[in-house]
Design an enzyme around this catalytic site. Structure first.
Site, mmCIF file in Angstrom:
data_model
loop_
_atom_site.group_PDB
_atom_site.id
_atom_site.type_symbol
_atom_site.label_atom_id
_atom_site.label_comp_id
_atom_site.label_asym_id
_atom_site.label_seq_id
_atom_site.Cartn_x
_atom_site.Cartn_y
_atom_site.Cartn_z
ATOM 1 N N SER A 237 -45.116 41.982 -1.447
ATOM 2 C CA SER A 237 -46.500 41.531 -1.359
ATOM 3 C C SER A 237 -47.247 42.485 -0.439
ATOM 4 O O SER A 237 -46.627 43.201 0.356
ATOM 5 C CB SER A 237 -46.521 40.115 -0.778
ATOM 6 N N ARG A 238 -48.577 42.431 -0.507
ATOM 7 C CA ARG A 238 -49.352 43.201 0.465
ATOM 8 C C ARG A 238 -49.283 42.535 1.833
ATOM 9 O O ARG A 238 -49.694 43.112 2.825
ATOM 10 C CB ARG A 238 -50.817 43.300 0.004
ATOM 11 N N LYS B 150 -49.124 41.944 -18.888
ATOM 12 C CA LYS B 150 -50.152 42.406 -19.802
ATOM 13 C C LYS B 150 -51.500 42.380 -19.102
ATOM 14 O O LYS B 150 -51.678 41.531 -18.206
ATOM 15 C CB LYS B 150 -50.194 41.603 -21.108
ATOM 16 N N ARG C 183 -65.682 36.208 -6.814
ATOM 17 C CA ARG C 183 -64.551 35.415 -6.320
ATOM 18 C C ARG C 183 -63.391 35.387 -7.299
ATOM 19 O O ARG C 183 -62.318 34.924 -6.995
ATOM 20 C CB ARG C 183 -65.006 33.976 -6.052
ATOM 21 N N ASP D 234 -57.804 40.038 -20.554
ATOM 22 C CA ASP D 234 -57.075 38.909 -20.004
ATOM 23 C C ASP D 234 -56.509 37.996 -21.077
ATOM 24 O O ASP D 234 -55.325 37.666 -21.070
ATOM 25 C CB ASP D 234 -57.974 38.116 -19.056
ATOM 26 N N TYR E 154 -45.388 46.884 -1.426
ATOM 27 C CA TYR E 154 -44.719 47.060 -2.719
ATOM 28 C C TYR E 154 -43.666 48.164 -2.629
ATOM 29 O O TYR E 154 -42.583 48.054 -3.198
ATOM 30 C CB TYR E 154 -45.745 47.393 -3.802
HETATM 31 N N1 LIG Z 1 -48.379 36.258 -19.085
HETATM 32 C C1 LIG Z 1 -49.259 35.342 -18.715
HETATM 33 O O1 LIG Z 1 -49.276 34.208 -19.190
HETATM 34 C C2 LIG Z 1 -50.259 35.688 -17.672
HETATM 35 C C3 LIG Z 1 -51.022 34.684 -17.096
HETATM 36 C C4 LIG Z 1 -51.880 35.018 -16.057
HETATM 37 C C5 LIG Z 1 -51.991 36.328 -15.665
HETATM 38 N N2 LIG Z 1 -51.269 37.302 -16.273
HETATM 39 C C6 LIG Z 1 -51.378 38.700 -15.838
HETATM 40 O O2 LIG Z 1 -50.756 38.828 -14.566
HETATM 41 C C7 LIG Z 1 -51.520 39.641 -13.700
HETATM 42 C C8 LIG Z 1 -51.809 38.862 -12.429
HETATM 43 O O3 LIG Z 1 -52.534 37.705 -12.748
HETATM 44 P P1 LIG Z 1 -52.592 36.411 -11.802
HETATM 45 O O4 LIG Z 1 -53.380 35.403 -12.547
HETATM 46 O O5 LIG Z 1 -51.238 36.058 -11.322
HETATM 47 O O6 LIG Z 1 -53.467 36.977 -10.611
HETATM 48 P P2 LIG Z 1 -53.540 36.482 -9.117
HETATM 49 O O7 LIG Z 1 -53.194 35.041 -9.018
HETATM 50 O O8 LIG Z 1 -54.832 36.963 -8.589
HETATM 51 O O9 LIG Z 1 -52.344 37.279 -8.413
HETATM 52 C C9 LIG Z 1 -52.274 38.657 -8.415
HETATM 53 C C10 LIG Z 1 -51.503 39.113 -7.190
HETATM 54 O O10 LIG Z 1 -51.509 40.538 -7.198
HETATM 55 C C11 LIG Z 1 -51.553 41.021 -5.865
HETATM 56 N N3 LIG Z 1 -52.653 41.989 -5.733
HETATM 57 C C12 LIG Z 1 -52.503 43.332 -5.600
HETATM 58 N N4 LIG Z 1 -53.663 43.952 -5.506
HETATM 59 C C13 LIG Z 1 -54.605 42.999 -5.565
HETATM 60 C C14 LIG Z 1 -56.010 43.022 -5.486
HETATM 61 N N5 LIG Z 1 -56.692 44.158 -5.341
HETATM 62 N N6 LIG Z 1 -56.665 41.858 -5.584
HETATM 63 C C15 LIG Z 1 -56.010 40.707 -5.761
HETATM 64 N N7 LIG Z 1 -54.671 40.624 -5.830
HETATM 65 C C16 LIG Z 1 -53.961 41.751 -5.722
HETATM 66 C C17 LIG Z 1 -51.702 39.810 -4.953
HETATM 67 O O11 LIG Z 1 -50.401 39.541 -4.476
HETATM 68 P P3 LIG Z 1 -49.947 39.948 -3.003
HETATM 69 O O12 LIG Z 1 -51.108 39.622 -2.121
HETATM 70 O O13 LIG Z 1 -48.762 39.098 -2.805
HETATM 71 O O14 LIG Z 1 -49.631 41.412 -2.983
HETATM 72 C C18 LIG Z 1 -52.113 38.683 -5.866
HETATM 73 O O15 LIG Z 1 -51.642 37.449 -5.445
HETATM 74 C C19 LIG Z 1 -52.760 40.074 -14.496
HETATM 75 O O16 LIG Z 1 -52.581 41.402 -14.960
HETATM 76 C C20 LIG Z 1 -52.829 39.111 -15.674
HETATM 77 O O17 LIG Z 1 -53.300 39.702 -16.872
HETATM 78 C C21 LIG Z 1 -50.404 36.998 -17.259
#
Ligand SMILES: NC(=O)c1ccc[n+]([C@@H]2O[C@H](COP(=O)([O-])OP(=O)(O)OC[C@H]3O[C@@H](n4cnc5c(N)ncnc54)[C@H](OP(=O)(O)O)[C@@H]3O)[C@@H](O)[C@H]2O)c1
Length: 333
Positions: free
Chosen positions: A35-36, A96, A167, A182, A57
């Site tokens: 994580s960051r 993805k 946000r 997305d 990372y």
């Molecule tokens: N397969 C599926 O069903 C599915 C569903 C939702 C999303 N996704 C994909 O998964 C990815 C993440 O989605 P999510 O919904 O999990 O997002 P999220 O809840 O915002 O989490 C993303 C994580 O990435 C890290 N991160 C690194 N750089 C960042 C930045 N600049 N801003 C915000 N977070 C950052 C953070 O973790 P740390 O702070 O711990 O480093 C954050 O908690 C996306 O590419 C999305 O397309 C896939």
């Protein structure tokens, strides 16, 4: 057989769901998380029993052996982190969309191929038991000749109508926001999976003031003149269902189709539907892609036969063309 060691980078919403599914797979073990924030890593590791929690990372691989890493950060960092892991020789399952655009995906694929290291885009729908059954039914002629596909995916992104896009990752151009990358990726995946990559696409989209799409419709023209119709929106919930048209019957994939174990074969308006149902048990549905990675890596394969790197390249060629037509450009592009 020794247990298969996973690491996760980016500990947000999807990472938690994936980690939950890993805990259900016999022989899979989450050993490291990155994580960051050291604090977030420690808390996540505690929740899911990972022995190594890294506050960056880069240092995630300094602990126990990692057999594959799952990258779950926003789209904009997929390329950089995937390349970093591939260069360390670590097999990668990346969320993805694999990259922000075709150019990024091409680079990721070429690094994976040059290094001979495993890479797969986490197109988890491809691996669901319902998807496998639908493909088997179509291939066996159960609906006659395949003629076309229509699918949608929509939900209300809370900020979509309020004008405050900062946000929310999904509406933030700096994080690669927008409906297409997305959620619109799923209808495009389905069209390509069933009809082959489109020869042409015709797209229309509505963009926010900051230039990300909130409402996008795409018609794909495929081999044999067959059409796909795809719709993605952040303006409100849609049925999120798929209709697969055959010459003798249709398949109705129940909402939300991309994660659903339920579908029906409809032969005529007055005959009862033939219902199929797959129960994923406690799993969210991510276990199947994780199991595919485990089988591939254990067998020494460098890509997956069912969702190959060529499949990802084709998908991202389409998505990049759609974005060009609707005018979505991300910072730095
Ligand atoms: N397969 C599926 O069903 C599915 C569903 C939702 C999303 N996704 C994909 O998964 C990815 C993440 O989605 P999510 O919904 O999990 O997002 P999220 O809840 O915002 O989490 C993303 C994580 O990435 C890290 N991160 C690194 N750089 C960042 C930045 N600049 N801003 C915000 N977070 C950052 C953070 O973790 P740390 O702070 O711990 O480093 C954050 O908690 C996306 O590419 C999305 O397309 C896939």
């Amino acid at each position: 057989m020794s247990s298969f060691h996973f690491a996760i980078l980016g500990l947000g919403k999807i990472a938690r769901k994936f980690a939950h599914d890993l805990s259900l797979i016999e022989g899979a073990k989450l050993v490291a998380v990155g994580s960051r924030s050291q604090e977030r890593a420690r808390a996540f590791a505690e929740d899911f029993g990972a022995e190594y929690a890294a506050g960056s990372y880069e240092t995630t691989f300094d602990g126990p052996r990692v057999d594959a890493v799952y990258i779950a950060t926003p789209h904009i960092s997929h390329q950089e982190l995937t390349v970093m892991c591939l260069e360390k020789g670590v097999p990668v399952l990346c969320e993805k969309p694999l990259g922000l655009n075709l150019r990024e995906v091409e680079r990721m694929v070429s690094v994976a191929r040059e290094r001979g290291v495993y890479l797969m885009e986490a197109l988890w729908t491809r691996f669901l038991p319902s998807t496998l059954k639908i493909k088997e039914l179509i291939d066996s002629g159960a609906i006659g000749q395949l003629e076309g596909v229509r699918s949608d995916f929509g939900f209300l992104a809370p900020a979509a109508t309020s004008g405050d896009f900062s946000r929310n990752r999904i509406l933030n151009p700096e994080l690669g926001g927008g409906a297409l990358l997305d959620i619109g990726i799923y209808p495009q995946f389905l069209a390509q999976f069933l009809l082959g990559a489109p020869r042409e696409v015709h797209a229309r989209g509505r963009l926010t003031e900051r230039g990300v799409d909130i409402d996008t419709t795409v018609t794909g023209l495929h081999a044999g003149g067959k059409l796909s119709h795809s719709y993605s929106t952040l303006l409100g919930g849609t049925k999120t269902e798929a209709l697969i048209m055959g010459s003798e019957a249709r398949i109705h994939w129940h909402p939300r189709w991309h994660e659903s174990g339920a579908f029906s074969i409809l032969r005529s308006w007055d005959s009862p539907p033939e219902n199929h149902y797959f129960d994923f048990g406690e799993a969210n549905g991510y276990r199947y892609e994780a199991e595919a990675v485990m089988a591939d890596v254990r067998a020494g394969r460098t890509e997956n036969a069912d969702w190959s790197l060529e499949d990802s390249l084709n998908l991202h060629r389409t998505l990049t063309e759609v974005r060009k037509q609707i005018g979505v450009k991300y910072p730095g592009e």
